[in-house]
Structures are given as structure tokens and as C-alpha cells.
Design an enzyme around this catalytic site. Structure first.
Site, PDB file in Angstrom:
ATOM      1  CB  SER A 254      -0.914  -0.107   1.113  1.00  0.00           C
ATOM      2  OG  SER A 254      -1.636   1.078   1.505  1.00  0.00           O
TER       3      SER A 254
ATOM      4  CG  ASP B 123      -3.034   3.944  -0.919  1.00  0.00           C
ATOM      5  OD1 ASP B 123      -3.789   3.755  -1.966  1.00  0.00           O
ATOM      6  OD2 ASP B 123      -3.138   3.179  -0.014  1.00  0.00           O
TER       7      ASP B 123
ATOM      8  CG  ASP C  44      -3.025  -0.551  -2.013  1.00  0.00           C
ATOM      9  OD1 ASP C  44      -3.004   0.472  -1.652  1.00  0.00           O
ATOM     10  OD2 ASP C  44      -3.291  -1.415  -1.500  1.00  0.00           O
TER      11      ASP C  44
ATOM     12  CG  ASP D 188      -6.439   0.518  -0.409  1.00  0.00           C
ATOM     13  OD1 ASP D 188      -5.590   1.719  -0.296  1.00  0.00           O
ATOM     14  OD2 ASP D 188      -6.230  -0.510   0.278  1.00  0.00           O
TER      15      ASP D 188
ATOM     16  CD  GLU E  97      -8.781   3.342   7.834  1.00  0.00           C
ATOM     17  OE1 GLU E  97      -8.486   2.667   9.229  1.00  0.00           O
ATOM     18  OE2 GLU E  97      -8.031   3.073   7.062  1.00  0.00           O
TER      19      GLU E  97
ATOM     20  NE  ARG F  98      -4.201   2.375  16.030  1.00  0.00           N
ATOM     21  CZ  ARG F  98      -3.588   2.221  14.928  1.00  0.00           C
ATOM     22  NH1 ARG F  98      -3.046   2.894  14.372  1.00  0.00           N
ATOM     23  NH2 ARG F  98      -3.421   1.055  14.261  1.00  0.00           N
ATOM     24  N   PRO F  99      -0.188   1.396  18.925  1.00  0.00           N
ATOM     25  CG  PRO F  99      -0.369  -0.950  19.673  1.00  0.00           C
ATOM     26  CD  PRO F  99      -0.963   0.437  19.868  1.00  0.00           C
TER      27      PRO F  99
ATOM     28  N   GLY G 218      -0.185  -0.910  13.275  1.00  0.00           N
ATOM     29  CA  GLY G 218      -0.270  -2.400  12.874  1.00  0.00           C
ATOM     30  C   GLY G 218       0.355  -2.456  11.212  1.00  0.00           C
TER      31      GLY G 218
HETATM   32  P1  NG1 Z   1      -1.620   1.408  11.104  1.00  0.00           P
HETATM   33  O1  NG1 Z   1      -0.089   1.350  10.660  1.00  0.00           O
HETATM   34  O2  NG1 Z   1      -2.234   0.305  11.876  1.00  0.00           O
HETATM   35  O3  NG1 Z   1      -1.814   2.818  11.740  1.00  0.00           O
HETATM   36  C1  NG1 Z   1      -2.502   2.403   8.683  1.00  0.00           C
HETATM   37  C2  NG1 Z   1      -3.596   3.465   8.762  1.00  0.00           C
HETATM   38  C3  NG1 Z   1      -4.961   2.665   8.957  1.00  0.00           C
HETATM   39  C4  NG1 Z   1      -5.135   1.618   7.431  1.00  0.00           C
HETATM   40  C5  NG1 Z   1      -3.652   0.656   7.420  1.00  0.00           C
HETATM   41  C6  NG1 Z   1      -3.795   0.056   6.431  1.00  0.00           C
HETATM   42  C7  NG1 Z   1      -3.440   5.434   9.924  1.00  0.00           C
HETATM   43  C8  NG1 Z   1      -3.250   6.272  11.043  1.00  0.00           C
HETATM   44  N1  NG1 Z   1      -3.422   4.077  10.007  1.00  0.00           N
HETATM   45  O4  NG1 Z   1      -2.607   1.578   9.925  1.00  0.00           O
HETATM   46  O5  NG1 Z   1      -5.962   3.540   8.624  1.00  0.00           O
HETATM   47  O6  NG1 Z   1      -5.263   2.196   6.600  1.00  0.00           O
HETATM   48  O7  NG1 Z   1      -2.538   1.365   7.618  1.00  0.00           O
HETATM   49  O8  NG1 Z   1      -3.359   0.306   5.077  1.00  0.00           O
HETATM   50  O9  NG1 Z   1      -3.798   6.182   8.790  1.00  0.00           O
HETATM   51 ZN    ZN Z   2      -3.708   1.296   0.357  1.00  0.00          ZN
END
Ligand code: NG1
Ligand code: ZN
Length: 542
Positions: A64, A276, A278, A280, A370, A496-497, A499
Site C-alpha cells: 500500500s 495511495d 495500491d 484504495d 478512515e 496506539r501501536p 499495525g
Molecule cells: P496503522 O499502521 O495500523 O496505523 C495504517 C493506517 C490505517 C490503515 C492501515 C492499512 C492511519 C493512522 N493508519 O494502519 O488507517 O489504512 O494502515 O493500510 O492512517
Molecule cells: Zn492502500
């Protein structure tokens, strides 16, 4: 299951020693050179999931918005949704298994999930434009074939296109044809029918500048543009011919730096958007006459879309329940506007579209975005059928509105948030309502905000509750944040951590940019001190 063959092939996709990965917010993501074994194993897992669901499963190779050197993989479930949570656990287990344990893990998963191993399996594969993606998708294919699965390799696709293919294949073509041509035709037809209704056809509504993040979006939009060119002309920037993927461009860069991408020529008041890597996610923006940059993010997209849907329903005379789903990153002003002015119920879920999607399914019409621009509108099957019926039965104005709603339903990629389909919906709404990007932006004023990242030794020491708005551990962190937030007006902050990256994310908003920056910085310091920060202490950088 020919386990001997699995062992033999697996040895040529060996796992680097000591590497442990987690199926995160959007699958596995890390440096591309560490992913060969994960790809092979996700090929294996996709076969098991396909056998269990007796459906086609998708595997997308992409990272992504991450840097070009990264890559990633995620599985797409039968109706184009994200992989079911219990299978995310299987994915993590399989990806981290030592070589000698692979057979056992495969057998365990098959037993736990009652997989009929005699069942046929079919997997479709897509990949983004990263240099590493082609080879990695071959490793997926290796995994699929060694377990006797059939496959179709679509090659280069946007992530939402792969979701679309999976959805089409599992609904026997009722949703659309499972080809890129089918995707282009379905979306463009709905877009053109919808925009035909627009009374104002001034040129300013009909052209758009698109920053494609030097990614797959450029290739696919270029293939698609002549299908909808009667209704919209797009000018592509960062199309991958020169620049590096996601580098100083793309939706994530624009959103997090709150500035325009490099390589885009912006005139004042021109409508621009960024995808972005990819395709989405999408965010819009413009420069005003004074040269100030204005971001129109996912929250404003959700507002535009839900208000348009509400108007159509009013016209049709149907009272269906619409809900908007956001995350903690949604700007406070957007939540207030939706609830207080638009009187739409708003819900907050954890980050990651799988959570938003799940919540949105509870409504007749669920609009979820989001703040970073990833989202869509979901219509329940009953609503879809009802609208199609009304579009035939009703008279005059009501019929016209029902037809328009039918087009909107067709335009949204129901399987996933999709930059291309979101772009067409937004462009259609702006044209129909005769709105400029400035008028859209003026719906409400965003609260100044800042997002920062902090490096810590192990980000799992931070756990959260209340849709990630409160930190439960480490002890003392939430109290520290509460004390800092009290120092500012209209303020809010959470951590938050991530992902998808090895960092802790910090978000803050306040009454001025200076205060938002300062609060974000102070919260970063608290994280650094209380959650095991590593490297240099966070510096005030604004
Ligand atoms: P993480 O890295 O968990 O914050 C980010 C985006 C998510 C989501 C994912 C997947 C922010 C703050 N976080 O996640 O909204 O889009 O990537 O691509 O934008
Ligand atoms: Zn993406």
C-alpha cells in the site's frame, strides 16, 4: 495433501532465522527481502481457505502506502472482505512456523477448521508495481500449486480491483464480469448515467488532477479513462514513469504532511486528489487564492456522500437507516457536524477498514471512511433490491432519485474501499450539486491536528480500549495523556501501536496548529518515557 512436496518446496522459500511477523491491520508487511517464505505459505493457506469456503480466495501482494522497499500480502475472503479473524491467527501461526513444523501446522489448521481436503481450490492473485512484487507473487503461486490449487494470476491490479474480482467470481457474475474490462465498464456506465442528470456542465466540474503516488493507480486509471471521458477528464501526475512509489507523493504523504505532493502542478482553486500506492485511498485538496493549502480528507468525503444519500432518500420518500462509521483519527469537527448538523448517527471503531466494514454492515446504508481516505458506502442486499424495484415503479421525480441511487450503488465497489470508485462518486456528486471543492470544504472547519510516530523497543507494551481512544498499558501513560490534554483547548489525544509499521502512532488535536503540534510532541515524550522509547528523544519538529 502431498505433504512431502510441501516440505520440499518450502525449503526453497526458507524463513530467515528468528523472524517473527504478525498478520496486522492489513496483512503482513515488512521489508520485501524478508517475505519470500510468507508469500509461499500464504499460497498454502489460501488453498485451505478456498477448500473450506468452497469459494475463490484472493491473494494481493502489496504494501500500500509503505515505502517502495517494503512489501506485503493479504488474503481476500469470498465476498471481497478481509480475512476472517480466526484465519488471521492461522496465518500468523503458519508464517512463523519453523521449517520442520509446517506440515503439523497445516494439519492443525485443516482439523480445526474442518477443511475437506478433497475439495477443489481456486485462488486469484494480484500485485502492485513494486519491483519486488512480481517475484513474490510467483512464490504465492508456488504455494498454491504445491497444494494442488488452481489459480488465475491477474498480474498488476489495484487492491480494490482484486477484491472486485473475488466478489464477481463468487457471485457467479451477477455483480459484474471478473475482468478489468468488466470493472471499467460497470463503474463508468454508472458514473455516466448519474452525471447525465447534472444540470450544470461547466468545465470546471469536469476536470480533475490526480496524483497516482507513482503506483498501480496510474496504470489502471490510464486504461480506464476513455470509458468515462465524456463525463470527466483526468490529468495524471506521479504516474510512475519517473519517481519512486509513495515517495513525497500519494494520499498518505499528503494527509500526514498536510501539504501537496511533489510533481503536481496546482493552480489556485483547482480540484486535485491523491491515491495511495495500491489505489484504495483517496484524499482531495486545493490551493486557495492566497496560496494556502486545504486538505479535504476522508471525513469530508464521508460527509459529502452521506448528505447526498440522505437527500436522495428524502426525495424517494424512503426512511432507511444510514450510519457513518469512523475511527479515533476522525477530526472532532467532522463527528460534531455529522451528529449535530446532519443528524446522522456516528460510530467509532478500531483502526483498519475491516473493523469499519464490519460495523457498517449493521445499517441499511453504512458509510465508512478512515480520515486517511480509505472507505466506501455499503448497501445491504435488501436495500439494493428495494431501490432497483423503486427505480422501476415510482413516478417522475421520485423515480429519477431512485435511479440515481441505483447508479450510486453500482458505482461503489461494495467489496472494498476503492480510490477510483470513490473518485467517480465524489465527482458525480459535485457535478450534480454544482459544488466547487471550496464549497465542499466549507461544510465545516477541521480542528488543527498532528500525527507523529515514536520508536519504542516493543510496541506491544501499549494496549488500548474504547476503540483505541484510551491506553490501558503501560501503567501511567493514559494519566499522563489526560494531564497534557487538559492544558489545551478543544483538545484530544491518543496513542496506539501501528499495525503496519514498527512504531507507536500519536494523534493530537487542539484549537490551533501550534497547540496541536505542541500537544502531539508532549504526548510523544510521554510515550518515549513510559513505553520504552529507543533512539533519539522525540524533538519538536514544527
Ligand atoms: P496503522 O499502521 O495500523 O496505523 C495504517 C493506517 C490505517 C490503515 C492501515 C492499512 C492511519 C493512522 N493508519 O494502519 O488507517 O489504512 O494502515 O493500510 O492512517
Ligand atoms: Zn492502500
Amino acid at each position: 495433501m502431498d505433504l512431502g512436496a510441501v516440505t520440499k518446496h518450502s525449503a526453497s522459500h526458507a524463513k530467515p532465522n528468528g523472524l517473527i511477523l504478525q498478520y496486522g491491520t492489513a496483512g503482513f508487511r515488512t521489508k520485501a527481502e524478508h517475505l519470500d517464505h510468507v508469500m509461499f505459505r500464504m499460497g498454502l493457506l489460501a488453498v485451505l481457505r478456498s477448500k473450506q469456503t468452497k469459494s475463490t480466495i484472493g491473494v494481493m501482494v502489496t504494501a500500500s502506502h509503505n515505502p517502495e522497499e517494503d512489501n506485503g500480502v493479504k488474503l481476500v475472503d469470498p465476498l471481497g472482505e478481509m480475512l476472517a479473524p480466526s484465519w488471521e491467527e492461522h496465518a500468523t501461526c503458519l508464517a512463523n512456523a519453523e521449517e520442520q513444523d509446517i506440515q503439523r501446522v497445516l494439519i492443525d489448521i485443516s482439523k480445526k477448521e474442518a477443511v475437506n481436503l478433497q475439495q477443489d481450490a481456486f485462488v486469484v492473485i494480484g500485485r502492485d508495481t513494486r519491483p519486488s512484487s512480481e517475484k513474490l507473487s510467483q512464490s504465492v503461486i508456488d504455494g498454491v500449486t504445491v497444494l494442488g490449487g488452481q489459480f488465475h494470476d491477474y498480474g498488476l491490479l489495484t487492491t480494490p480491483q482484486l477484491h472486485y474480482m473475488v466478489y464477481c467470481r463468487n457471485t457467479s457474475g451477477r455483480y459484474g464480469k471478473a475482468t478489468t474490462e468488466g470493472y471499467y465498464q460497470k463503474l463508468s456506465k454508472a458514473f455516466l448515467e448519474l452525471t447525465k442528470q447534472a444540470s450544470c456542465s461547466g468545465d470546471e466540474y469536469r476536470s480533475l488532477k490526480v496524483d497516482c503516488a507513482n503506483g498501480i493507480g496510474a496504470l489502471k486509471l490510464r486504461e480506464m479513462e476513455h470509458y468515462f471521458s465524456q463525463g470527466l477528464s483526468v490529468q495524471l501526475f506521479n504516474d510512475g514513469t519517473k519517481g519512486k512509489l509513495n515517495h513525497l507523493c500519494g494520499a498518505d504523504f499528503v494527509k500526514s504532511h498536510q501539504k501537496p505532493p511533489q510533481g503536481m502542478e496546482m493552480k489556485s482553486n483547482e480540484r486535485c486528489c491523491s491515491f495511495d500506492g495500491d489505489a484504495d485511498r483517496i484524499v482531495y485538496y486545493y490551493h486557495d487564492a492566497d496560496g494556502h493549502f486545504h486538505l479535504v480528507d476522508g471525513d469530508k468525503i464521508a460527509t459529502l456522500i452521506s448528505s447526498f444519500l440522505k437527500e436522495l432518500l428524502l426525495e424517494i420518500g424512503e426512511s432507511l437507516n444510514i450510519g457513518v462509521v469512523q475511527t479515533a483519527y476522525a477530526n472532532g469537527s467532522s463527528t460534531r457536524y455529522l451528529e449535530e448538523v446532519m443528524k446522522v448517527p456516528v460510530y467509532c471503531t478500531k483502526t483498519g477498514v475491516k473493523h469499519l466494514h464490519h460495523k457498517a454492515q449493521e445499517f441499511d446504508i453504512g458509510v465508512y471512511f478512515e480520515a486517511n481516505g480509505h472507505g466506501t458506502a455499503l448497501f445491504s442486499t435488501t436495500v439494493e433490491m428495494k431501490i432497483k424495484q423503486l427505480a422501476e415503479e415510482l413516478e417522475d421525480k421520485k423515480r429519477k432519485a431512485a435511479k440515481m441511487l441505483e447508479n450510486v450503488i453500482d458505482l461503489f465497489n461494495q467489496a472494498a474501499g476503492d480510490a477510483i470508485s470513490d473518485m467517480l462518486v465524489i465527482e458525480a456528486i459535485l457535478a450534480l450539486k454544482g459544488l466547487t471543492v471550496q464549497q465542499w470544504d466549507a461544510l465545516y472547519a477541521d480542528l488543527p491536528n498532528r500525527q507523529l510516530k515514536v520508536k519504542v523497543a516493543d510496541r506491544r507494551v501499549i494496549s488500548t480500549t474504547d476503540a483505541e481512544r484510551q491506553a490501558v498499558t503501560p501503567p501511567g501513560l493514559q494519566e499522563a495523556i489526560n494531564d497534557l490534554v487538559k492544558k489545551y483547548k478543544l483538545s484530544r489525544a491518543f496513542v496506539r501501536p501501528s499495525g503496519t509499521e514498527d512504531v507507536v502512532r500519536v494523534y493530537a488535536e487542539a484549537d490551533s496548529q501550534e497547540n496541536a503540534d505542541s500537544l502531539a510532541h508532549e504526548v510523544s515524550l510521554a510515550v518515549f518515557q513510559l513505553a520504552g522509547g529507543i533512539g533519539e528523544r522525540p524533538q519538536p519538529c514544527f
